[in-house]
Scaffold this active site. Structure first.
Site: not given
Ligand SMILES: Cc1ncc(COP(=O)(O)O)c(C=O)c1O
Length: 484
Positions: A203, A312, A343, A367
């Site tokens: 994931f 990751d 997280k 941005t």
């Protein structure tokens, strides 16, 4: 607001105070409604359903009353929180150090004036990066890019990989007019055919590029167009690990050979593998863990093949495994090329080796590119983790949790395959239905947990989770397992 917190026992920190023990947490969960969710949560969910699809909502939460490792819902039920906002609360609820940072007059302008960080960073930005993200950078990685969430961290890491790959191909030559024109229309050579290799069960997020590397559940992917990128087998071990060493080593070898095959196959197909992304423990996919040997060999393989290794650590980073970064367990001679986080780190982003830095402005950009308020809070988190030795705390409470769960799995065969590192723990139930029942029954015992994969129970505690919390969790877990 402040007075509510002081009623809860949340006081400004005295210098050197150990909040881990001084926080006025409840001593145990306490339920006031006979069913969970209670009537207030159900009513609010109905109201939210009028505005959007709220089917995923479990409980509405009273964030003012929640404290430390305890979550208080809108009905006044108090749960021991072993899931902490899908692994995203480093210090639990309403930690005094965080409250102090938010309420300090010297920080007001940071909270009020959100900058477009890529073009107008605040005067103290470099100092803040050094005191927050860079102070916990993985060994060997000295550059960092901030982002908002986990998905956009991975997504931009992929872009950085492709940009580097093409810069290497051009070998110093400027992009041709044809490349510049064709990329505007999604055509080659400006939009080249390149790929990112990922693993079955992984994931990595829900944006388009990330979703093409996500292979946990159909619900994330259904109806969304995907890139044709290679998907390698991820080791699936036999438990108990100590009794299946040879078989699991063979499994590692098989998966490594598959990675190599796919890299060659995609190169022949004209879509070379520029990068590979992998989780140290597949979180959403069911807490699947590969061995340290597997990861070392995988890193060597990517070096040989000229593939950028992206680790990751969105879910495993910031201490839940007992080390700041889970990849520290691997004992590698060189770090991953890129390490993504979000997280518990409060801000998203990724560390990277210097070669991955794009040469032009605006190539990795949006941005906000992150949020200085999150860096300010992360700085506080890091200070508390260091001062209170919370990584050691997680190693100790994690050992208690893991041993306790192992003992319970021997006594109650309904639960099996207990695994984990630190408090990043999981176990399997016989069926998805049993797992869902277990999570619901734990709610009725005042414990909030989550599920992962097809039939796993997953635990994701705050770093302030102590042995006493582990003992309480185990006691409640046993009460529920008796009913299976
Ligand atoms: C390993 C991993 N990568 C990426 C993501 C995506 O993060 P986000 O939900 O912040 O986009 C998650 C989220 O659960 C994750 O666990």
């Amino acid at each position: 607001m402040l007075s509510t917190f002081s009623k809860l026992g949340v006081r400004p920190l005295a210098a050197g105070a150990r909040c881990l023990t001084s926080l006025s947490e409840p001593s145990a969960p306490h339920l006031v409604t006979s069913s969970i969710p209670g009537p207030r949560s159900l009513q609010l969910k109905k109201e939210l359903q009028d505005i959007q699809n709220a089917d995923a909502v479990q409980l509405f939460v009273d964030y003012e009353k929640s404290i430390g490792n305890y979550l208080v819902d809108a009905d006044g039920n108090t749960f021991l929180d072993c899931y902490t906002q899908i692994s995203s609360l480093p210090l639990g609820y309403n930690h005094p150090a965080m409250i102090q940072a938010v309420t300090s007059p010297k920080n007001i302008s940071t909270f009020v004036n959100r900058p477009a960080l890529g073009i107008l960073p605040p005067e103290n930005h470099v100092e803040r990066l050094r005191h927050s993200l860079l102070s916990v950078a993985p060994a060997g990685l000295s550059e960092v890019q901030t982002m908002a969430c986990g998905s956009c961290s991975n997504e931009n890491a992929f872009k950085a990989v492709f940009i580097k790959y093409m810069a290497d191909q051009r070998n110093g030559r400027a992009p041709s007019p044809e490349e510049l024109e064709s990329c505007r229309y999604n055509k080659s050579p400006g939009s080249p055919n390149l790929s990112i290799l990922s693993f079955d069960g992984s994931f990595h997020g829900r944006t388009f590029g990330c979703l093409s590397t996500t292979h946990s559940k159909p619900i994330h992917k259904l109806d969304i167009p995907s890139f044709d990128w290679p998907i390698a087998k991820y080791p699936r071990y036999k438990f108990p690990l100590e009794q299946n060493v040879a078989e699991n080593a063979a499994e590692d070898k098989k998966c490594l050979a598959h990675v190599e095959e796919l890299i060659e196959e995609w190169s022949k197909k004209g879509s070379p593998v520029a990068g590979l992304i992998v989780e140290p423990i597949q979180g959403e996919g069911g807490d699947n863990r590969a061995s340290d040997e597997f990861f070392r060999a995988l890193k060597d393989l990517t070096e040989r093949k000229g593939v950028i290794f992206i680790c990751d650590e969105v879910q495993t980073g910031c201490g839940p495994t007992g080390k700041w970064w889970a990849h520290e367990y691997w004992g590698m001679s060189t770090p991953p090329d890129i390490v993504c986080f979000s997280k518990k780190m409060l801000t998203g982003g990724y560390y990277y080796k210097t070669e991955v830095r794009p040469k032009e402005a605006y190539r990795i950009f949006n941005t906000w590119v992150g949020d200085p308020t999150k860096l300010l809070l992360l700085e506080e988190v890091i200070k508390v983790v260091k001062r209170e030795n919370l990584l050691k705390n997680i190693q100790e409470s994690g050992a208690a949790m893991l041993n306790g769960m192992l003992e319970l799995s021997k006594k109650y065969p309904a639960m099996s395959n207990v695994r984990g590192r630190g408090t990043f723990c999981a176990a399997d139930m016989a069926t998805p239905g049993d797992r869902d029942k277990l999570v619901k029954q734990l709610h009725l015992q005042g414990v909030h947990c989550g599920g992962s994969g097809e039939k796993s129970l997953r635990l994701r505690t705050a770093l302030t989770f102590q042995k006493k919390h582990a003992d309480l969790f185990l006691e409640r877990l046993e009460t529920v397992l008796k009913t299976f």
